[in-house]
Each structure stands twice: as structure tokens, then as C-alpha cells.
Design an enzyme around this catalytic site. Structure first.
Site, PDB file in Angstrom:
ATOM      1  CB  CYS A 234      -0.850   0.042   1.188  1.00 47.73           C
ATOM      2  SG  CYS A 234      -2.059  -1.094   1.188  1.00 47.73           S
ATOM      3  NE  ARG A 236       4.040   7.441  -3.629  1.00 47.65           N
ATOM      4  CZ  ARG A 236       3.100   7.543  -2.824  1.00 47.65           C
ATOM      5  NH1 ARG A 236       2.312   6.593  -2.690  1.00 47.65           N
ATOM      6  NH2 ARG A 236       2.858   8.730  -2.667  1.00 47.65           N
ATOM      7  CG  ASP A 260      -4.259   0.918  -2.386  1.00 46.98           C
ATOM      8  OD1 ASP A 260      -5.153   0.933  -3.039  1.00 46.98           O
ATOM      9  OD2 ASP A 260      -3.716   2.122  -2.001  1.00 46.98           O
ATOM     10  CD  GLU A 265      -0.775   3.864  -8.933  1.00 47.59           C
ATOM     11  OE1 GLU A 265      -1.621   5.084  -8.637  1.00 47.59           O
ATOM     12  OE2 GLU A 265      -0.374   3.223  -8.003  1.00 47.59           O
ATOM     13  CG  HIS A 283      -2.940   4.943  -5.249  1.00 49.60           C
ATOM     14  ND1 HIS A 283      -1.794   5.272  -6.010  1.00 49.60           N
ATOM     15  CD2 HIS A 283      -2.678   5.227  -3.918  1.00 49.60           C
ATOM     16  CE1 HIS A 283      -1.012   5.746  -5.109  1.00 49.60           C
ATOM     17  NE2 HIS A 283      -1.536   5.977  -3.918  1.00 49.60           N
ATOM     18  CB  ALA A 286      -4.871   8.781   0.845  1.00 49.68           C
TER      19      ALA A 286
END
Length: 528
Positions: A234, A236, A260, A265, A283, A286
Site C-alpha cells: 500500500c 508505492r 493498492d 496507474e 490506489h 488515502a
């Protein structure tokens, strides 16, 4: 730190409304323009002192170079992958993130992925939605008694450890920065990576993406792990070698992965996403209301605190500024800049290729982090096409080929603290020493000339080199008077033999230093 004026901020993405409110409550004008294209942002950014982004805005060097007034780029989140930090640093722009804004959210998602891997929850959900009832197919395993390896024991790694310990997991970890005794206090057994790999049932990574962490989990490291180890990322994309992970999944060396983040991406290669033993998210680390609110509020408050001279939090390229918020540091920075400016004015125009700074006295010990930068700012401020500040000046000096050395020594004879600066240009050395007296930076000596009275490094200063002579001061005073310049102070050298430096505080700078040629060997002037 000298105040940084931020009067206007552009917010280029959707952030929590409190971000705008906090900035405006502190007198900062805010404009919100979302989803701008690159050319639109280049045209818009020139009008602002600050820019607040999340992850969608790519703050490239083209955008940074178009920003004539920009002083700060605030990233409402942890990573700054979407900001060209090197380009910002070169222009003296602070890049700031919110280091703790999404800590809890990222930690909770990590834990959710670990649990999903242990019980195949997403796969079971999809099977049920397809009309199946496959109880045997989704046989899982308890987390109780299993070993979780945490690579990276920062804020998020610590929170993951705390939560997974409550499941009865044994937590082991590696971090090159966190002291072993600190990790132990969190219930994490610190060890080397070589010790960690073979013990883990689960591995989660929480490191930044940098050359030393790219491909940290690869074919070689997977081979050192237990067969069937499960991994979570989770942090990078790129910390786990995606091709190696796919090979490990196909061979069974890796029993499952929770991802994630990805190198690309969204990922065009869907091999990992489509693998039956991979649980993936777009992703979302957050992506909670709480994290977004916290990050938006944090970035605004951090900008306000910096502008108000309170403190500096989250600056990823301006750590030198973190210790410059006291009155004492302001005085030391003023001294460093003034000494650099004096040497720049009073030496030949040959570029400096070596700089040596020596600080003495206990009161100077805390200034070692920024004194070099302060001196360089004074030294380079008059260079053409050069706008140095404490943020970019070290990189500017490096680009120019300058060698910089700083040392500190404790001396009982220098209770007030002394800073001595020596520059070398074409094998010629020039020195200046100074200190802070009564809150004012003063010059004690210049290239072998020690002054009878310290020279106050403020206002308009005229330096000249000449031999001692009873008529020197009256002659210089008369010449200055004829040019409409009044003498406000005079500092003579202690010695009286040879060519020595004198300093005169004057009401205004001379229009032409050449008028002094009949009286002196060298002359220089500057305004501080």
C-alpha cells in the site's frame, strides 16, 4: 527563518473545504480551478505564491519554470511523486507534503488486505454474486500466531504493527533509520532483511520509492521467503518487482498479494490484477473522508504556520529551514549572508571554487545546519541569472563546481561565537570573520585586517584598502563630501603596517568607485 510572504494560493484539485477556509482566515487569497490542462496551469500559475495539489496534478519542470512568484508547492498527501522536486529546489521553491494526514487510512487498508488474503474474502464475495456456494474452495488461515514482516517502520508501519498485534500476530521489522529500541517499544522485533525474509508468513512494505527500494522484493528475495508467503503493498508501485511477483504467484512461492499501488496507474498490463490470488485496489490508501479532510486541513495549517514564522512541517526539500525559526537563528543567518556579501564585494571577480566555513563557540553549534547556506546566499546573490536562497543555494554551488566544507570547534575564548569564512578563487585566498553582538551581525576581520571596533554589518558600507597615513581619513572624507556622501562611521585596522582594509559607513553608495583611485589601492561597496 526570514518571513516567506504567501499572499495568494491556487488550489488545482478538490480538497477539503477547510483548506481554503484556513488560508483565507489568515489573510491569504485563494483561487480554486480544478482539472486544468498543463497549458492552462502554465498560463495560470504565474500569478500565485503558492500551489496546493493532490495527486492528479503533475507539477512538471515546465510548470515550475513558468511560476515566476511561486514560493511553495503543497501536496495534500504523503508522496510527492507528481511534483518535480529537483526543479522546484533549483528555483528555491519549498515542496511540502502532509506526512501524517493519511497514516491511519493507509494502515487500515493494509490490515484489510492482510485479512482479505488470509480468508479470501473478495474472491468469496464474487463467487457468491455469481450464484455459487463454494465453502471448500475458500479455505483460509488464521492470523493468530503468524509472523508479519514490516519493511519500513515509520508512521504507517507502526500503526500496522499495533493493529495486527491485536490479532495475535508476531511482528518483526526492518528500517535503516528507526532505532532498534524504538521499534522494540512498539512490539516489533528489529532485524536485518536477510533475517526477516525467511521468517515471514506475511510481508507488508511501507517505504518511500527510491533507488534503494526499487524492486526490494524480487526473484532473489522471494526465493529466500517461506513458500506461500503473502505480500501487501500500500506504499508505492515499484517497491515490489511486478514481473517477479507474477512469477512467484505462478510457481506458488508467493501464496497471494494485496496490491493498492502499481508501477503504472492504472495498469495496462492486467496480469497481476486478473490473477486469482491477487486482491487489488485502485490506489485507495488515502481514499477516506477522514484522510482527505485531514490532509486538506494539514497542508493549509502548515503553510500558515510557515508564513507566520511558527515552524516548518512536511518540507521535503528544505530541511535546512526547520531550525531557522528562532530570533537567534535569524541573527546568525543575517551574519552568514553579510559575510558572504562582503567577501563577494571585496575580492576579485574570479569565480570562487572553494569555500571553507569554520564556526567556533557553543552558541554557533546549532547554526551549522544553515550557516553554510546563508554564507552562500550572500556570496552568490550578485551572480548573473542567479537567485539563491536557503533552499536552492547548495545545489547552485554544486552546479558551479564549488567545493564547500564546514567545520565547528568549541572554544572557551569565543563565548559569543565566531564564524570565519574563507574563499579560494584562482589560488587566491580571502577571509572574513564575524559574530553577532547585541543582536547585530558584525565584521571582526577581513583578509588579515582586524578592526579596532567591530564593523556593524548594516546599511551602506564602503571598504577600501590602503596604507596607514594620518591624512587618509581626512582625504577620503573630503572626497566623499565632494560626491555628496557623508561618513556615518569609521573602522580602522588594529595593525598600521602594509596595505590594510578600512571600512566606512556612508549615507549613500558612491556612483563611481573610481573617484577613490588616487587615495586607495582597492575599493568596494555594498548595501546590507
Amino acid at each position: 527563518m526570514a518571513p516567506i510572504r504567501v499572499q495568494s494560493v491556487l488550489i488545482s484539485e478538490s480538497v477539503d473545504p477547510r483548506c481554503r477556509s484556513i488560508l483565507e482566515e489568515n489573510g491569504i487569497r485563494v483561487t480554486e480551478k480544478h482539472n486544468m490542462k498543463k497549458d492552462e496551469l502554465i498560463a495560470e500559475i504565474k500569478d500565485y505564491d503558492g500551489l496546493v495539489v493532490r495527486s492528479a496534478t503533475k507539477v512538471t519542470s515546465d510548470i515550475i519554470n513558468a511560476a515566476s512568484n511561486l514560493k511553495i508547492i503543497g501536496r495534500a498527501g504523503t508522496g510527492v511523486d507528481n511534483v518535480d522536486v529537483d526543479a522546484a529546489t533549483k528555483k528555491g521553491i519549498i515542496v511540502m507534503n502532509t506526512p501524517s494526514g493519511n497514516t491511519i487510512s493507509a494502515a487500515e487498508l493494509t490490515c484489510a488486505l492482510i485479512m482479505s488474503l488470509s480468508r479470501h474474502v473478495p474472491q468469496a464475495v464474487m463467487s457468491m454474486k455469481a450464484g455459487n456456494w463454494d465453502r471448500k474452495k475458500f479455505m483460509g488461515a488464521e492470523l493468530y500466531g503468524k509472523v508479519l514482516g514490516i519493511v519500513g517502520l515509520g508512521r504507517i508501519g507502526k500503526e500496522v504493527a499495533s493493529r495486527m498485534q491485536s490479532f495475535g500476530m508476531r511482528t518483526i521489522g526492518y528500517d535503516p533509520i528507526t532505532p532498534p529500541e524504538v521499534a522494540t517499544s512498539w512490539g516489533v522485533e528489529p532485524m536485518s532483511l536477510e533475517q526477516l525474509w525467511p521468517q515471514c508468513d506475511y510481508i507488508t512494505v511501507h517505504t518511500p520509492l527510491m533507488p534503494s527500494t526499487v524492486g526490494l522484493l524480487n526473484d532473489e528475495t522471494f526465493a529466500k521467503c517461506k513458500k506461500g508467503v503473502k505480500v501487501v503493498n500500500c506504499a508505492r508501485g515499484g517497491i515490489i518487482d511486478e514481473a517477479a511477483l507474477l512469477r512467484a504467484l505462478e510457481s506458488g512461492q508467493c501464496g497471494g498479494a494485496g496490491l493498492d499501488v502499481f508501477i503504472e496507474e492504472p495498469p495496462k498490463d492486467r496480469s497481476l490484477v486478473n490473477h486469482p490470488n491477487v486482491v487489488s485496489c485502485p490506489h485507495l490508501g488515502a481514499s477516506t473522508k477522514e484522510a482527505q479532510a485531514r490532509c486538506g486541513q494539514d497542508i493549509a495549517q502548515q503553510i500558515v504556520d510557515m508564513v507566520n514564522g511558527k515552524n516548518l512541517v512536511g518540507a521535503v526539500n528544505a530541511q535546512v529551514l526547520a531550525s531557522t525559526f528562532s530570533q537567534e537563528s535569524h541573527q546568525m543567518i543575517a551574519l552568514g549572508k553579510a559575510l558572504g556579501a562582503v567577501l563577494q564585494s571585496c575580492t576579485s571577480r574570479n569565480p570562487c571554487n572553494n569555500l571553507r566555513i569554520t564556526t567556533q563557540g557553543d552558541c554557533m553549534k546549532s547554526s551549522t545546519g544553515y550557516m553554510t547556506s546563508a554564507v552562500l546566499v550572500g556570496l552568490l546573490s550578485h551572480e548573473p541569472d542567479c537567485c539563491p536562497n536557503l533552499i536552492n543555494v547548495l545545489s547552485l554551488a554544486k552546479e558551479s563546481g564549488m567545493t564547500v566544507n564546514q567545520t565547528h570547534c568549541t572554544s572557551e575564548c569565543t563565548a559569543g561565537g565566531i564564524c570565519e569564512v574563507e574563499i579560494m578563487a584562482n589560488n587566491c585566498s580571502s577571509k572574513a570573520s564575524g559574530s553577532v553582538q547585541g543582536g547585530v551581525p558584525v565584521l571582526l576581520s577581513l583578509s588579515g585586517s582586524g578592526f579596532r571596533q567591530p564593523v556593524s554589518l548594516t546599511g551602506n558600507l564602503l571598504f577600501f584598502k590602503a596604507s596607514a597615513n594620518p591624512q587618509l581619513l581626512p582625504s577620503v572624507a573630503g572626497l566623499l563630501a565632494s560626491e555628496g556622501v557623508q561618513i556615518e562611521s569609521f573602522s580602522a585596522p588594529v595593525d598600521s603596517t602594509g596595505d590594510l582594509w578600512y571600512c566606512v559607513g556612508v549615507s549613500s553608495l558612491l556612483r563611481d568607485l573610481g573617484v577613490l583611485k588616487p587615495l586607495v589601492k582597492e575599493a568596494a561597496q555594498l548595501a546590507i
